[in-house]
Design a protein around this motif. Structure first.
Motif, PDB file in Angstrom:
ATOM      1  N   ASP A 148     -11.174   7.055   7.131  1.00  0.00           N
ATOM      2  CA  ASP A 148     -10.309   6.834   5.974  1.00  0.00           C
ATOM      3  C   ASP A 148     -10.977   7.218   4.654  1.00  0.00           C
ATOM      4  O   ASP A 148     -10.330   7.725   3.739  1.00  0.00           O
ATOM      5  CB  ASP A 148      -9.864   5.369   5.903  1.00  0.00           C
ATOM      6  CG  ASP A 148      -8.853   5.026   6.984  1.00  0.00           C
ATOM      7  OD1 ASP A 148      -8.375   5.960   7.656  1.00  0.00           O
ATOM      8  OD2 ASP A 148      -8.548   3.838   7.173  1.00  0.00           O
ATOM      9  N   ASN A 236      -5.723   3.879   3.790  1.00  0.00           N
ATOM     10  CA  ASN A 236      -5.525   3.896   5.233  1.00  0.00           C
ATOM     11  C   ASN A 236      -4.136   4.421   5.596  1.00  0.00           C
ATOM     12  O   ASN A 236      -3.965   5.239   6.505  1.00  0.00           O
ATOM     13  CB  ASN A 236      -5.730   2.478   5.780  1.00  0.00           C
ATOM     14  CG  ASN A 236      -5.359   2.353   7.237  1.00  0.00           C
ATOM     15  OD1 ASN A 236      -4.278   1.894   7.562  1.00  0.00           O
ATOM     16  ND2 ASN A 236      -6.258   2.757   8.110  1.00  0.00           N
ATOM     17  N   GLN A 239      -3.892   8.239   4.991  1.00  0.00           N
ATOM     18  CA  GLN A 239      -4.604   9.012   6.008  1.00  0.00           C
ATOM     19  C   GLN A 239      -3.782   9.088   7.288  1.00  0.00           C
ATOM     20  O   GLN A 239      -3.720  10.138   7.941  1.00  0.00           O
ATOM     21  CB  GLN A 239      -5.968   8.375   6.287  1.00  0.00           C
ATOM     22  CG  GLN A 239      -7.021   9.352   6.797  1.00  0.00           C
ATOM     23  CD  GLN A 239      -7.381  10.428   5.785  1.00  0.00           C
ATOM     24  OE1 GLN A 239      -7.542  10.155   4.603  1.00  0.00           O
ATOM     25  NE2 GLN A 239      -7.495  11.667   6.250  1.00  0.00           N
TER      26      GLN A 239
END
Length: 626
Positions: A148, A236, A239
């Motif tokens: 991440d 997060n 990604q």
């Protein structure tokens, strides 16, 4: 005189008692050819946190084994015995022998690390048969969120000769073999803050090289903890949303310049580099056509395509060469000499004004405007909005982009600037280059009217990093308002190029601009028979897809830029991603499906299930990657 003599004699007696009784064991051992060594103690590396205090770069316990040539004697024999106790490959042994040969005989060389407790214990128990070998418990860098934050944080690795060659007076810590320092990203740029200072310990070593005991220890100062502006949950999510696309996304707080997320995809696991990446794993990364090691968010410089049209419009409005109601006729192309400069819509848009030119992304409008305002004024406005500027972020190889003008081309190529160059620049092609970071800054400045500067570091060692003052851009408010209306219609008017990626929640509507930048030349013959569709081309020859936006339109909070390499059209590939990111950022988590157009909700829900994301209005019990 008697008193003075008494004090003197008493001092001697006290000193003799201290040496003969208190220090008797130490001097007895010294007399038996034991020696006292001073060893450096590496400090704990500073932690890195996200904006809410979660650790995104930490330290974990590491069992390792070292050997000191001065104390070991026959190092080959000792290493042979050691390899019978713990698994040491030929590569490990060769590396250790090379380090032993090139380093000072008094320096401990790390032979193996990241051992299990069982392996560590076997060596400790057999210490008498392993002169010069020491078992140590230290700390090693660990990235709990893996891929991440890989491009932003970077990673640490052993100090190399190249690292040492760049320093005039290297820290003694760097002389410790396999001591780790930041190699790229935040880890490298904030190395001096994160490293800390060494401690020392005094150890007693027997004549056979065995460590007898520790005589004293002075702990060093750990590195400073660093808090970044990014949000780990948002990072997060993005990604996961980008997936395996070759893409980048930047989310910036319009109000103060804080970077809330900065992503590049595909990514990689930085822990592989800390532990020593294998040749197979490294080759898989370097041979991947989507370049997972490259940080596209700040290093990538792309033709901004139609996202650059706001720059051209503001330059022309400020110069007074057009008004907000002026129109141009688009018949699908502009002719310059014998050459045609085409609009993306082959049949043309007809008469269009500023608002419609942004809403429908008419190229002919900007060919005409660019000729009237000139490249120097366009370049000056681009730099004013953040394109062509290198921002001081603690990340590696931050691109300056390019806002070209006449002087630049003369310096670079020794050639005069041509009208055709201006037309290409007017639609964000030609020499113009911008990074996703710069496009996010541009969007934030248009939304706020302020020269906001991106910031990634929030605090160091508990001390807040001052926010740079955002001064007014000095642009006419009416001109800014006209451009903002056009961006609003891009996403909210039925004829807008990003209408399919609109937000239907009135409190969170966004204003944006699609962009598509060519990476190949389209010949006249191809235009005559019909331009080949992106999906029919090899991946690397497809257009780049871009989208920039800010939201909410009435009180902007976030600016977002998305670039999908070879993604095709910005409206199809980049705008949906940006819309999802905006909603995630504003909600602080997955938004309810009601924020999306009703016709898209089934597809959005299916997409969330694929990414293993759970919406706030979904049944409990599921696991959320974000």
């Amino acid at each position: 005189m008697a008193s003075v003599q008494g004090v003197f004699v008493g001092t001697l007696v006290f000193r003799m008692r201290y040496l003969q009784l208190d220090q008797a064991d130490e001097f007895r051992l010294l007399a038996e050819e034991n020696s006292i060594k001073i060893r450096l103690l590496p400090p704990a590396r500073g932690l890195i946190h996200d904006r809410k205090g979660a650790v995104i770069a930490g330290n974990e316990q590491n069992y390792r084994i070292t050997i000191t040539r001065e104390d070991a004697g026959d190092t080959d024999e000792v290493l042979s015995r050691l390899s019978q106790l713990v698994p040491l490959s030929d590569e490990d042994l060769d590396r250790a022998k090379k380090e032993i040969a090139r380093r000072s005989p008094t320096l401990p060389i790390t032979v193996a690390d990241r051992l299990s407790w069982e392996e560590f214990s076997r060596v400790a128990v057999n210490a008498p048969a392993l002169p010069g070998v020491t078992t140590e418990v230290g700390l090693s860098r660990y990235y709990p969120l893996g891929a991440d934050f890989a491009h932003m944080l970077g990673y640490v690795g052993p100090v190399s000769d190249y690292d040492l060659s760049k320093l005039d007076d290297p820290d003694p810590l760097l002389q410790i073999p396999r001591f780790q320092i930041g190699k790229i990203g935040v880890e490298a740029k904030l190395e001096s803050e994160l490293r800390g200072t060494a401690g020392t310990r005094r150890i007693e070593v027997s004549s056979t090289g065995r460590v007898m005991r520790e005589l004293g220890r002075k702990e060093g100062d750990p590195g400073a903890d660093v808090q970044l502006t990014v949000d780990r949950h948002l990072q997060n999510y993005i990604q996961a949303r980008l997936g395996e696309d070759s893409a980048a996304a930047v989310v910036m707080d319009v109000r103060n310049g804080d970077i809330l997320a900065i992503n590049s995809a595909p990514s990689f696991d930085p822990n592989l580099f800390v532990r020593g990446i294998t040749a197979v794993d490294y080759r898989a990364l370097t041979e991947n056509i989507r370049r997972p090691l490259a940080d596209k968010s700040v290093q990538g410089a792309y033709p901004p395509g139609s996202t650059f049209k706001m720059v051209v419009a503001l330059a022309a409005l400020e110069a007074g060469v057009i008004g907000t109601q002026d129109t141009f006729y688009c018949r699908g192309f502009v002719k310059l000499g014998t050459r045609r400069f085409h609009c993306w819509k082959r049949a043309g848009h007809g008469h269009v004004d500023l608002n419609e030119s942004l809403q429908q992304s008419c190229d002919v409008f900007y060919y005409e405007v660019a000729q009237r305002v000139g490249i120097d004024a366009i370049a000056a406005m681009a730099r004013r909005l953040g394109i062509g500027a290198r921002f001081d972020l603690p990340m590696s190889a931050v691109s300056e982009g390019l806002a070209p003008d006449k002087d630049w081309k003369l310096r670079k190529y020794g050639e005069d600037w041509r009208v055709g160059d201006t037309l290409n620049s007017g639609i964000g092609q030609g020499y113009v280059l911008a990074s996703p970071l710069q496009l996010a800054v541009m969007s934030a400045r248009i939304a706020s009217g302020l020269a906001v500067t991106p910031r990634l570091v929030r605090a160091i060692d508990g001390q807040d990093v001052p926010l740079p003052e955002a001064l007014p851009l000095g642009l006419n408010n009416a001109h800014l308002a006209a451009v903002r209306r056009g961006m609003f219609d891009v996403s909210n008017s039925r004829r807008g190029t990003a209408y399919g990626s609109r937000i239907v929640d009135d409190a969170m509507r966004m204003a944006g601009k699609t962009g598509t930048s060519q990476v190949r030349n389209i010949t006249a013959a191809e235009r005559a028979r019909g331009v080949t569709r992106n999906e029919d081309l090899p991946w690397e020859r497809r257009d780049h897809a871009l989208f920039v936006c800010y939201a909410p339109v009435d009180a902007p909070q976030v600016a977002v830029s998305v670039v999908v390499e070879h993604g095709g059209g910005g409206s199809a590939a980049a705008a949906p991603i940006a819309r999802d990111i905006v909603l995630q950022a504003l909600h602080g988590g997955l938004p309810p499906l009601t924020a999306y157009p009703e016709s898209q909700r089934v597809r959005i829900e299916s997409e969330r299930e694929r990414l293993n994301l759970i919406a706030p209005d979904a049944p409990k019990g599921g696991r959320s990657r974000a």
